[in-house]
Each structure stands twice: as C-alpha cells, then as structure tokens.
Design an enzyme around this catalytic site. Structure first.
Site, PDB file in Angstrom:
ATOM      1  N   CYS A   2       0.912  -1.145  -0.030  1.00  0.00           N
ATOM      2  CA  CYS A   2      -0.098   0.035   0.233  1.00  0.00           C
ATOM      3  C   CYS A   2       0.904   1.182   0.057  1.00  0.00           C
ATOM      4  CB  CYS A   2      -0.786   0.020   1.476  1.00  0.00           C
ATOM      5  SG  CYS A   2      -1.765  -1.549   1.469  1.00  0.00           S
ATOM      6  N   ARG A  27       0.759   1.981  -5.775  1.00  0.00           N
ATOM      7  CA  ARG A  27       0.614   1.012  -5.000  1.00  0.00           C
ATOM      8  C   ARG A  27      -0.388   0.257  -4.376  1.00  0.00           C
ATOM      9  NH1 ARG A  27       5.245   0.976  -1.426  1.00  0.00           N
ATOM     10  NH2 ARG A  27       6.746   1.842  -2.225  1.00  0.00           N
ATOM     11  N   GLU A 479       5.049 -12.925 -22.550  1.00  0.00           N
ATOM     12  CA  GLU A 479       4.771 -11.397 -22.167  1.00  0.00           C
ATOM     13  C   GLU A 479       3.403 -10.857 -22.820  1.00  0.00           C
ATOM     14  OE1 GLU A 479       5.441  -9.277 -20.081  1.00  0.00           O
ATOM     15  OE2 GLU A 479       5.158  -7.273 -21.237  1.00  0.00           O
ATOM     16  N   LYS A 483       0.237  -9.728 -20.601  1.00  0.00           N
ATOM     17  CA  LYS A 483      -0.494  -8.503 -20.899  1.00  0.00           C
ATOM     18  C   LYS A 483      -1.868  -8.579 -21.200  1.00  0.00           C
ATOM     19  CE  LYS A 483       1.991  -6.124 -19.989  1.00  0.00           C
ATOM     20  NZ  LYS A 483       3.531  -6.173 -19.539  1.00  0.00           N
ATOM     21  N   GLU A 486      -3.641  -9.327 -17.793  1.00  0.00           N
ATOM     22  CA  GLU A 486      -3.879  -8.465 -16.666  1.00  0.00           C
ATOM     23  C   GLU A 486      -4.717  -7.311 -16.881  1.00  0.00           C
ATOM     24  OE1 GLU A 486       0.696  -6.534 -17.250  1.00  0.00           O
ATOM     25  OE2 GLU A 486      -0.199  -6.804 -15.245  1.00  0.00           O
ATOM     26  N   HIS A 502       3.065 -31.259 -26.352  1.00  0.00           N
ATOM     27  CA  HIS A 502       3.366 -31.987 -25.280  1.00  0.00           C
ATOM     28  C   HIS A 502       2.084 -31.884 -24.294  1.00  0.00           C
ATOM     29  CE1 HIS A 502       7.159 -33.619 -26.642  1.00  0.00           C
ATOM     30  NE2 HIS A 502       7.460 -32.235 -26.792  1.00  0.00           N
ATOM     31  N   LYS A 601       0.896  -1.385  -9.132  1.00  0.00           N
ATOM     32  CA  LYS A 601       1.750  -1.067  -9.985  1.00  0.00           C
ATOM     33  C   LYS A 601       3.507  -1.546  -9.374  1.00  0.00           C
ATOM     34  CE  LYS A 601       4.149   0.466 -13.573  1.00  0.00           C
ATOM     35  NZ  LYS A 601       4.094  -0.289 -14.666  1.00  0.00           N
TER      36      LYS A 601
HETATM   37  O1  M6R Z   1       8.524  -2.787 -10.450  1.00  0.00           O
HETATM   38  P1  M6R Z   1       8.830  -4.475 -11.297  1.00  0.00           P
HETATM   39  O2  M6R Z   1       9.536  -4.415 -12.590  1.00  0.00           O
HETATM   40  O3  M6R Z   1       9.893  -5.200 -10.231  1.00  0.00           O
HETATM   41  O4  M6R Z   1       7.522  -5.233 -11.213  1.00  0.00           O
HETATM   42  C1  M6R Z   1       7.478  -6.494 -11.565  1.00  0.00           C
HETATM   43  C2  M6R Z   1       6.107  -7.090 -11.839  1.00  0.00           C
HETATM   44  O5  M6R Z   1       5.330  -6.791 -10.855  1.00  0.00           O
HETATM   45  C3  M6R Z   1       5.500  -6.349 -13.097  1.00  0.00           C
HETATM   46  O6  M6R Z   1       6.308  -6.422 -14.126  1.00  0.00           O
HETATM   47  C4  M6R Z   1       4.139  -7.019 -13.491  1.00  0.00           C
HETATM   48  O7  M6R Z   1       4.233  -8.309 -13.914  1.00  0.00           O
HETATM   49  C5  M6R Z   1       3.515  -5.775 -14.447  1.00  0.00           C
HETATM   50  N1  M6R Z   1       2.305  -5.617 -14.164  1.00  0.00           N
HETATM   51  C6  M6R Z   1       3.483  -6.755 -15.764  1.00  0.00           C
HETATM   52  O8  M6R Z   1       2.700  -5.750 -16.634  1.00  0.00           O
END
Ligand code: M6R
Length: 606
Positions: A2, A27, A479, A483, A486, A502, A601
């Site tokens: 947070c 956060r 990736e 994307k 999420e 497999h 984030k």
């Molecule tokens: O701040 P960070 O790069 O350490 O964060 C890592 C992951 O939490 C971050 O890349 C997360 O997977 C993203 N939401 C992906 O888009």
C-alpha cells in the site's frame, strides 16, 4: 503493498495528504483513507475504491487538523471494503500500514482474550490495539510504540499519530520502504520520495529495523533496540510534476507510443552510435572473469531476464540462470563466490526481487540492477546501477519499462561478448546498428493500429488464448499472454511453440485463438511446423511476422505485419504487437486499462 503518508504541517493537511496519495496510487487502489488530530481528538474519513471516492467524501465532510496520516490500499487481509480501509484506530491511536504483520493471528487472539474488540478483518488493527494497551498502562507514545514494535513479525512500514499529540508522529520500517521528508517547520513521512516531492526534496531514507520520532522541527531515528542512530539527509531528484496522459486515452497507450523515444534515449546512454561501439558503464563488472550470471526478477521484468539469457548465452557464451525472484529467495541455491547477479525491476521496490538481491549478496555475489527508479531500495542496495531511462511508468501493465530493460540488457550483452572475446569490432558495429534501428521499426508498427482494433473484437469473445514463440521469442509469447490476462481478464498462456504437442495442443479447437510470434529467423521453419499442427486441428491463427503470411502454408485468420529486422533485436520489435493487441482488446471490453482489478504497480509484499 500500500502507499502511506504522514504530515506534521503548519496548516490543515488533508488536501496535501490526498495530493501525496495520488502519487502513491500505483501501490494499490482498493480503498483510501485519512486520519487527523483535531482539537486533541482523532478523526478519519475512509472510502472504498479509488482515491477519487475519498476526495468526494472529503468534499462533503472535510477533515481539519495540522497532523495527519493517509493510506491507499492493496488488500491483503480482508476484502477491500470501507470497514477494512486504513487508517485503523482506537480512541487514542491511529495507524496506517504497508506490508503484512505475519503473527497477527496470535496477537489478535491474545488481545481478544484480554477483552479487546476488533472491528476489521485486517492484520493492521492489532498494531493500534497493542499501542493502546501499552498507553493504558501509562506508557508514553514513544515507549508504547517501541514495546509494540518488539511484538511484530513480518514486513511493515507504519505511520502513527496520537490523540492529544498535535506535534508528534512516529514511523517504523521493517521491509517496505519509508522516507522522512524535511520541511521548514514541517515534517513528512512517505512510502517514497515521489509522494513527498511537492513538499520537499530533502529526504532521509530509513534502514530496515529503524523507527523514527518526528516533531515539526526534529527527527530522532532509533534502531530496533531503541538506540539513537544517524541516517543521512539526502537531496531527492524525484519530480514534483504529475505525469498526465497528454492526448491519449490511457497511460498504457501513451507509454506504448513513448517507446521509440525512451528506447532511443536509453540506448544512447549505453551505446556510441557514431563509433558503432558499446560504452562501458558497467562499473566494476569484468565479464571476462565471470563464469556464470544469475538473473532474478518478477513478472514482465522476469521475461526481460529470460530474453537476456538467450542473448548472453548466444553472443557472449556466458551461462545464465534465470529465476523468478519469489522462488529464488527461498530456494537456497548455491552461488559461485564472486559471481554476478543481475536484478531487473521497473519500480526497484518489488519485495521478492529485493529479497532475491539480498540473498545473492549474502552468497557473495556482485549485484547489478536494471532499474527505472534510481532512488529505489533495489538501486540503493546494488553495487552497480544500470538505469533504464523510460521515465515514469504509470500504467500497471508494464510496456516501455520492459523494452527499455531489453535495451539495457542488449547493450550489456554486447559488452560481455566484447570483454569475453566473442564479439569482434565488425560484429559489434553491426549489432549496434541493428539496435539503432529499433525506434524506427517501432514507429512503423505504431502507424497502423487498425488491424489491432479489428482483431480485438474477435479476441474479446475468447475464453482462452494461446501465444506461441520459439527461442528468444518464447518469452515474448509469455509477455503477450501476461499483458492480455492482466488488462482484459481473458485467460491466456504463452508456450514454447515446440512444447505445444506435449499437452496444450489438446486445448485447440476453432474457439481458441493462437497468436504466433514468428520472426523470419533460423527457427522460422520449426515454428511454422507447429503452426500447421494448430491449423490441422482447426485452431484460429494470428500470425505476427515480418514475412508473408502465405509462407505459413495454412489458413491464417489474421496477420499482424512487423518490419524486417535483425534477429538480435527481434524481441524489442515483436513486443509492440502483443502490447497493442492486449491494449485494444481491453479497451473494446471496457476494462480499467491503467488500473486493472486486483493489481498494483509496485508489489511491495511477498
Ligand atoms: O517493478 P517491477 O518491474 O519489479 O515489477 C515486476 C512485476 O510486478 C511487473 O512487471 C508486473 O508483472 C507488471 N504488471 C506486468 O505488466
């Protein structure tokens, strides 16, 4: 994970606390709240959901008071309701908390047995009650907090204010970051310096185990035993400016569009384009003396690490272990003394990545961090900082930070290859030139979003989506799937194309879109064989490639063309189509693109 803030101000502080919380919303945004000391009493306002709900509440029912704390929540214990929103309080104490009190059940049982009634499902509430219990035995606020901190296990950053104490605020740090901001006749606490940037650039970062007693004109830092300790006062470069969306509908698409510029900026930092050479910005790293590299990160940053493994192993002939940080921290992997560990993180505050860094340090590793936030904890605890120059990334789905991480790791590969005698001057020039063309290629892709918008409608109806890639583009498939998951909430998986047969091929039917990342590299024919296996089972193929879709030799539902590029830089280019596809699908479905449900984030809890 947070965001917390506290202000000992000269005037009413609620508006400034809201301002600081806006900078901490990355956060978490499940709920928000503020408590202030007013005429000797504590009062609070709390609201479920985004910060704007709290703002609306404060407009209807303002809070006065020159001393206050605030919180923006990412729920860990208890649903994201107003009842569970921070600050938590008793008549005498109010607390905001980032982290997890791991022994809260035991503490709650103990308090309940002695007659305390709890009004929330949170772990944090025990902190307010423990301090209150100490106060009721006659302890001063400082002694009550010290006694309470000794009882807490887990990770916490805390800010605490007290009824009847208009000139006192106490903070504590064990794990999640906490910064003190020094004003003139004012004092601040915040989860980061960015939150405090509108008020001050004079910052003290607390160390783990520290707690701090603040008044408007004094800072008294103590260690866990209660001894006074000195902590440096530094100048922060965090900007007070709030980033806006410009002409874009969402931060995510703005950040996708910024990629040509920020990649160019990042590459120019590490490469001398005029000479066709990589600059040595690695500080004391000598790759000729290293026999193994470990890379650790989470989420998208982990995929950047996976791609770096392919690069380092192929171009520098240097073996690489890549580990998801949440696994690495507990795996007790033996590490070669004097080895190199690279951690990758946009925020520089990810709890698991930080723990992996500390584990590697304990194993005698040199630590290099690829980070976007230079003042972050991960950056500060690293031996070598390799910054990405992506600028602030606001969208929860990481886009430009990822391609900038790839830019740094590609440059580092060149340096490693050169130092190890695996890349000669001609090859170095060719690879630097290939990198210099990345921004132009991405600009070309961004010129036509129509195919993505058209495909988004189709994808939005899917229940499951598969992404396939081979070799260095396998992480791009993962990736792409991350994307889509999420921000559109559609189930998606990224697979190594050769792995399909497999197991996952059992999922294929005419309802499952299969997105194939198919650069025209030396694995193209292998990938095409797998595409044909999908087509033979009725799968709907979306073909992302620089080559003509006809070369697939089977029906293709949609084709997303990519400019012809050197296979070395393929991951940087092929990332953009998977970003756009996820973005347009989410927009079509009407989800909250920049702040998708359940996410934050910066993930500062494990
Ligand atoms: O701040 P960070 O790069 O350490 O964060 C890592 C992951 O939490 C971050 O890349 C997360 O997977 C993203 N939401 C992906 O888009």
């Amino acid at each position: 994970m947070c965001g917390i803030v506290g202000i000992l101000g000269r005037d009413a502080v609620a508006a400034d606390i809201v301002d600081a919380l806006k900078r901490l919303e990355y956060r978490g945004y499940d709920s928000a709240g503020i408590a202030t000391v007013q005429d000797g009493h504590l009062d609070r306002r709390r609201a479920e959901g985004k910060l704007r709900n709290l703002e609306a509440l404060l407009n209807e029912a303002p809070l006065v008071g020159r001393t206050g704390i605030g919180h923006t929540r990412w729920a860990t214990h208890g649903p994201p309701t107003e009842r569970n929103a921070h600050p938590h309080m008793t008549d005498g104490v109010s607390v905001v908390h980032n982290g997890i009190i791991e022994n809260f059940r035991e503490l709650k049982d103990e308090l309940t047995a002695s007659g305390t009634t709890f009004s929330t499902d949170t772990d944090t509430e025990v902190v307010a009650h423990l301090i209150t219990r100490e106060r009721n035995t006659g302890a001063s606020p400082v002694d009550a907090v010290h006694a309470t901190l000794k009882r807490l296990e887990g990770a916490f950053a805390l800010a605490i204010v007290f009824a009847g104490e208009d000139n006192l605020m106490i903070g504590a740090r064990n794990g999640p970051p906490l910064a003190v901001g020094h004003g003139t006749g004012e004092m601040y606490l915040g989860s980061d310096a960015v939150a405090l940037a509108p008020f001050t650039d004079t910052i003290t970062y607390l160390d783990d185990g520290d707690w701090v007693i603040l008044t408007r004109d004094s800072m008294d830092v103590r260690d866990a035993e209660g001894n006074a300790v000195e902590r440096a006062v530094t100048k922060s470069v965090a900007s007070a400016l709030m980033v806006d969306k410009g002409n874009h509908r969402h931060f995510m698409i703005k950040e996708i569009y910024e990629q040509p510029e920020v990649i160019s900026h990042t590459l120019s930092h590490y490469l001398d384009f005029a000479k066709g050479e990589v600059r040595d910005l690695s500080g004391s790293i000598d790759f000729s003396k290293i026999s193994r590299v470990t890379i650790s990160a989470c989420g998208t940053a982990y995929y950047a690490g996976m791609i770096a493994k392919y690069w380092f192993e192929k171009y520098a002939r240097l073996p690489v272990d890549v580990d998801v940080a949440s696994e690495m921290r507990y795996r007790e992997a033996p590490m070669e003394d004097g080895g190199l560990t690279i951690v990758v993180s946009q925020s520089g505050e990810t709890a698991d990545t930080l723990a992996a860094l500390r584990y590697a340090k304990g194993e005698g590793q040199k630590i290099a961090s690829v980070v976007n936030v230079r003042e972050s904890t991960i950056a500060r605890e690293s031996d070598v900082i390799l910054p990405t120059l992506a600028g602030p990334e606001i969208g929860v789905a990481s886009t430009k930070a990822f391609t900038c991480q790839l830019s740094v790791l590609a440059a580092l590969t060149l340096l490693a290859g050169k130092q190890r005698g695996r890349i000669d001057a001609t090859q170095e020039r060719r690879l630097v030139e290939a990198l210099s063309e990345v921004p132009r290629h991405i600009t070309t892709i961004l010129k036509d979003e129509a195919p993505y918008e058209a495909l988004a409608q189709d994808l939005s109806r899917a229940r499951d989506v598969l992404y396939l890639g081979r070799g260095i583009n396998f992480p791009i498939a993962m990736e792409g799937a991350l994307k889509l998951k999420e921000i559109s909430y559609i189930h998606a998986e990224g697979y190594a194309a050769g792995e399909l047969k497999h197991g996952p091929i059992a999922l294929i039917d005419e309802n499952v879109p299969v997105i194939v990342v198919a650069p025209d590299d030396d694995l193209f024919d292998k990938t095409i064989s797998n595409v044909q296996e999908v087509a033979a089972r009725g799968g709907r193929i979306v073909f992302i490639s620089e080559t003509d879709a006809e070369r697939a030799g089977c029906p293709i539902a949609a084709s997303l063309p990519v400019p012809k590029c050197d296979s070395f830089v393929g991951p940087l280019i092929y990332t953009v189509p998977v970003q756009l596809l996820a973005y347009h699908t989410a927009v079509f479905m009407g989800t909250d693109v920049d702040q998708p449900r359940n996410l934050a984030k910066s993930v500062t809890v494990e």
